[in-house]
Motif scaffolding. Structure first.
Motif, PDB file in Angstrom:
ATOM      1  N   VAL A 539       0.900  -1.204   0.085  1.00 10.81           N
ATOM      2  CA  VAL A 539       0.064  -0.051   0.119  1.00 10.81           C
ATOM      3  C   VAL A 539       0.861   1.263   0.125  1.00 10.81           C
ATOM      4  CG1 VAL A 539      -1.629   1.335   1.466  1.00 10.81           C
ATOM      5  CG2 VAL A 539      -2.020  -1.071   1.141  1.00 10.81           C
ATOM      6  N   ALA A 540       2.111   1.253   0.860  1.00 13.24           N
ATOM      7  CA  ALA A 540       2.887   2.245   0.952  1.00 13.24           C
ATOM      8  C   ALA A 540       3.320   2.546  -0.715  1.00 13.24           C
ATOM      9  CB  ALA A 540       4.109   2.110   1.683  1.00 13.24           C
ATOM     10  N   LYS A 541       3.823   1.506  -1.353  1.00 10.45           N
ATOM     11  CA  LYS A 541       4.274   1.660  -2.590  1.00 10.45           C
ATOM     12  C   LYS A 541       3.105   2.260  -3.710  1.00 10.45           C
ATOM     13  CE  LYS A 541       6.538  -1.076  -6.281  1.00 10.45           C
ATOM     14  NZ  LYS A 541       6.135  -0.509  -7.199  1.00 10.45           N
ATOM     15  N   VAL A 542       1.980   1.883  -3.623  1.00  9.05           N
ATOM     16  CA  VAL A 542       0.930   2.630  -4.539  1.00  9.05           C
ATOM     17  C   VAL A 542       0.910   4.113  -4.181  1.00  9.05           C
ATOM     18  CG1 VAL A 542      -1.768   2.816  -4.573  1.00  9.05           C
ATOM     19  CG2 VAL A 542      -0.602   0.485  -4.267  1.00  9.05           C
ATOM     20  N   LEU A 543       1.204   4.561  -2.823  1.00 10.44           N
ATOM     21  CA  LEU A 543       1.228   5.980  -2.375  1.00 10.44           C
ATOM     22  C   LEU A 543       2.368   6.693  -3.035  1.00 10.44           C
ATOM     23  CD1 LEU A 543      -0.274   5.809   1.220  1.00 10.44           C
ATOM     24  CD2 LEU A 543      -1.441   6.413  -0.891  1.00 10.44           C
TER      25      LEU A 543
END
Ligand code: FSO
Ligand code: SF4
Length: 565
Positions: A539-543
Motif C-alpha cells: 500500500v505504501a508503494k501505491v502511495l
C-alpha cells in the motif's frame, strides 16, 4: 489488543500490551468492538438510504462513535461499552424502519440446490453480515466478541492496511463533522459516504483496487467536511484575523480549555463572564484567539503552554481547572486529576464529564466554582505569538504575497501542517524551520506549529515567516490559499507552485487531511517523523508510485531536495 492507528504505534508496528498513549488493553478491546458494531449500524444505515430511510440520530451516533475511538480521546471503558449497547439498540430500531420501507438488510440467497430448484422446492435465506446481526449485553459477551473483531481479524495485510486507512480517515472526518454539527451545520452526503465506506470495510468481495478508490473518495469527503467546518466556524465566529496572543498569565484564577471545539469555548466564555475567572487556551484551542467573536470577552486571557503532549507538566502549573473538549488527552497525573474535566467525545475514568442537555447547552458552573477557589496560574512563558492567517486573512494580503513571490522576495512556501508529539525525532521540525532559507515562508495549521511558532524567524516585507492558519482542520485554509495562488499565477496544476509539503502526523485527523490533499491532486507530500505503521509495504508503494509520498531523512538533505524540486 492490537492497535496501530497513530504515529506512536509501538516499534512502528503496533501496540499489543498497552498503548504508548496510555490506552489499556480492556479499553482498546472495547474500542475495537465499538468500531465493529458501528460498522454494523452503518450497513443497516446504508441499506436504509437505498429505500429513502435517513435517520439523522443514527448519523450523529456513528459520527460520535468514531470520534470516541480517536487516539487520546476516550479512556473510559464504561462509556465505550455503553455506546456499544446503544449502537446495538439503534441498529435494531433502524432495521425495523428499513424493513417497513421495503428495504432488505443482508443478501437473499436461494438455497436447496439444483434438483430442489427443478422441483420448485428451493427456499430463500437471508444472509445478514455478522456486524449487522450479532448481539450481546454483558461485559463478558462484549469481551469475547472484541477479541475476534479487531484489526488483525482481516488476514490479508494489504486489505487490512487499506481498510484501516479508510477507517482512520473516517475517524478524522467524524471529528470535523461533529464540531460543525455542534454549530448547527451538517452535510447529509458526508454521512451517506461514511455509512457506505464503513460498510465497505467488511465487504470481502472488494479488491485492493476498490479499496484504494474508496480511500481517494474519502479524500473528497474530507475536503467537504473541512469546508463545512470552515463555514461553521467562520459563519458563527467571523473570519480569523491577524492576532497577537499573549503567552504569559494574568493575576486572576483561570480555566484552561483544550481540544478543538469552538462551541465549548463560546459556552465557557459566556458562563465565566463577570465571575472574576479568566479563560486561557491550550494546544489547538489557541486558534480560538484568532476569531473576532471571541475577542469581545475581556476575561479571555492568552494561550497557556504548548502542544498536547506537554500537558503533564503544564497542567500541574496552571493551578486551575482544565476542560478537555476533544481528543489529545494524556491520562492525567494524580496531582491534577481532580481538576481535569472532559466533555464531548473525550473521557477519562475518574474525571468529571460534562454532558450537553437536549438543546446542546452545557453547564460549566462546577468548573467555574472550582476555579474561584484556585490560585492564579504560574507563569511558564512570557511574550506573544502571532497567528490568524486563515484563508480570508491571507487573501486580504494576497497582493503583498503575490508581489513578494514575483519579485523573488519569497522563494518558496513550506506547508508544515499537522501534529506535534512527544517523540524526540520531532525536533527535526524545529531544526528544519530554523534551517530553511530566509526567503521562505512556513504555512502551518494544527499543533505541529508548536515546534517553531515561538522562534524568532522574522518576516519578509511585513509578512511573518510563520503563517499559522489555526487548527489541523484549517489545513483547508492552506489549500484555499494554494488554489488562489495557482489562479493568480495562471497555472494549470497546483504542483507547479513553489510550495513544498513537509507534514508531521500523529493521529487520525492527519489521515483525513492527507487523503484530502491527495484528492486535490497535491503530489510529493513528505510525512514524518515516521510513515504510518498501518501502511503495508504494498500500500505504501501505491502511495509512493502514484502520489510521490515520501518520508523524511535529515534536515540538510531534505531542504536540498525540497529547494531543488
Ligand atoms: Fe494536534 Fe491533537 Fe489537530 Fe490532532 S492537538 S494532534 S491532528 O489531535 O487534532 O493537530
Ligand atoms: Fe498505540 Fe497509538 Fe493505538 Fe495508542 S492509539 S494504542 S499509541 S497505536
Amino acid at each position: 489488543m492490537f492497535c496501530y492507528q497513530c504515529q506512536e504505534a509501538a516499534g512502528c508496528k503496533g501496540c499489543t500490551v498497552r498503548g504508548v498513549c496510555g490506552k489499556t488493553e480492556d479499553v482498546a478491546n472495547a474500542q475495537d468492538l465499538l468500531v465493529y458494531v458501528t460498522k454494523g449500524l452503518a450497513i443497516v444505515s446504508n441499506e436504509g438510504r437505498k429505500v429513502g430511510v435517513i435517520d439523522s440520530k443514527v448519523d450523529k451516533y456513528i459520527t460520535e462513535n468514531l470520534f470516541t475511538t480517536i487516539t487520546n480521546a476516550n479512556f473510559d471503558r464504561n462509556v465505550i461499552l455503553d455506546r456499544v449497547r446503544e449502537t446495538l439498540r439503534l441498529r435494531e430500531e433502524l432495521k425495523g424502519k428499513v424493513t417497513k420501507a421495503g428495504g432488505q438488510v443482508g443478501e437473499i440467497k436461494i438455497t436447496g440446490g439444483f434438483f430442489k430448484k427443478l422441483l420448485g422446492m428451493e427456499s430463500q435465506e437471508v444472509i445478514i453480515p455478522d456486524a449487522a446481526e450479532w448481539s450481546g449485553s454483558t461485559n463478558t459477551d462484549f469481551d469475547k466478541k472484541a477479541e475476534k473483531v479487531g484489526v488483525l481479524s482481516t488476514e490479508n495485510e494489504d486489505i487490512r492496511s487499506l481498510r484501516e486507512l479508510i477507517i482512520y480517515g473516517l475517524k478524522g472526518l467524524s471529528a470535523y463533522m461533529k464540531h460543525a454539527m455542534n454549530l448547527g451545520y451538517n452535510n447529509e452526503e458526508v454521512h451517506g459516504f461514511m455509512a457506505k465506506a464503513l460498510a465497505a470495510t467488511l465487504d470481502d468481495s472488494l479488491t485492493s483496487d476498490d479499496l484504494v478508490a474508496l480511500a481517494m473518495e474519502a479524500g473528497k469527503y474530507g475536503v467537504d467536511g473541512m469546508a463545512l467546518l470552515d463555514q461553521a466556524n467562520t459563519g458563527t465566529y467571523g473570519h480569523p484575523e491577524i492576532t497577537k496572543v499573549d503567552i504569559g498569565v494574568r493575576k486572576n484564577p483561570g480555566i484552561l480549555i483544550s481540544g478543538h471545539d469552538l462551541k465549548d469555548l463560546e459556552l465557557l466564555l459566556e458562563q465565566t463572564k463577570g465571575t472574576g475567572v479568566d479563560v486561557y487556551t491550550h494546544s489547538e484551542m489557541l486558534a480560538g484567539q484568532y476569531y473576532p467573536e471571541f475577542k469581545k470577552y475581556s476575561h479571555f486571557a492568552g494561550n497557556y503552554g504548548n502542544a498536547w503532549w506537554k500537558q503533564g507538566e503544564e497542567f500541574d502549573k496552571f493551578n486551575g481547572p482544565i476542560l478537555m473538549t476533544t481528543n489529545c488527552v494524556v491520562p492525567p497525573k494524580d496531582s491534577y486529576k481532580n481538576r481535569l474535566f472532559t466533555t464531548g467525545a473525550s473521557g477519562v475514568p475518574g474525571c468529571k464529564h460534562i454532558e450537553a442537555n437536549k438543546d446542546g447547552k452545557k453547564d460549566f458552573s462546577q468548573i467555574i466554582e472550582m476555579a474561584k477557589k484556585c490560585k492564579a496560574p504560574i507563569e511558564i512563558e512570557k511574550g506573544e505569538i502571532v497567528g490568524g492567517f486563515a484563508h480570508n486573512q491571507v487573501l486580504a494580503l494576497a497582493d503583498k504575497v503575490v508581489d513578494a513571490v514575483k519579485t523573488g522576495a519569497i522563494k518558496r512556501f513550506f506547508v508544515m501542517a499537522g501534529c506535534d508529539g512527544r517523540a524526540k525525532s520531532r525536533n527535526y521540525y524545529t531544526d528544519f524551520a530554523k534551517a530553511i532559507p530566509n526567503d521562505t515562508v512556513i504555512l502551518t495549521a494544527g499543533c505541529a506549529k508548536y515546534k517553531y511558532n515561538k522562534l524568532d524567524l522574522g518576516d519578509i516585507g511585513g509578512i511573518p515567516r510563520v503563517l499559522d492558519a489555526g487548527q489541523c482542520n484549517d489545513s483547508y485554509s492552506l489549500v484555499v490559499i494554494a488554489l488562489k495562488l495557482k489562479e493568480v499565477f495562471g497555472l494549470d496544476d497546483v504542483n507547479e507552485l513553489p510550495i513544498s509539503y513537509n507534514i508531521a502526523w500523529y493521529e487520525q485527523k492527519a489521515v483525513i487531511v492527507l487523503l484530502s490533499l491527495l484528492h486535490l491532486g497535491v503530489k510529493n507530500i513528505h510525512l514524518g517523523p515516521t510513515l504510518p505503521a498501518f501502511l503495508s509495504p504494498n500500500v505504501a508503494k501505491v502511495l509512493v508510485d502514484n502520489f510521490g509520498i515520501g518520508g523524511i531523512t535529515n534536515v540538510e538533505d531534505d531542504i536540498k531536495m525540497f529547494m531543488e524540486n
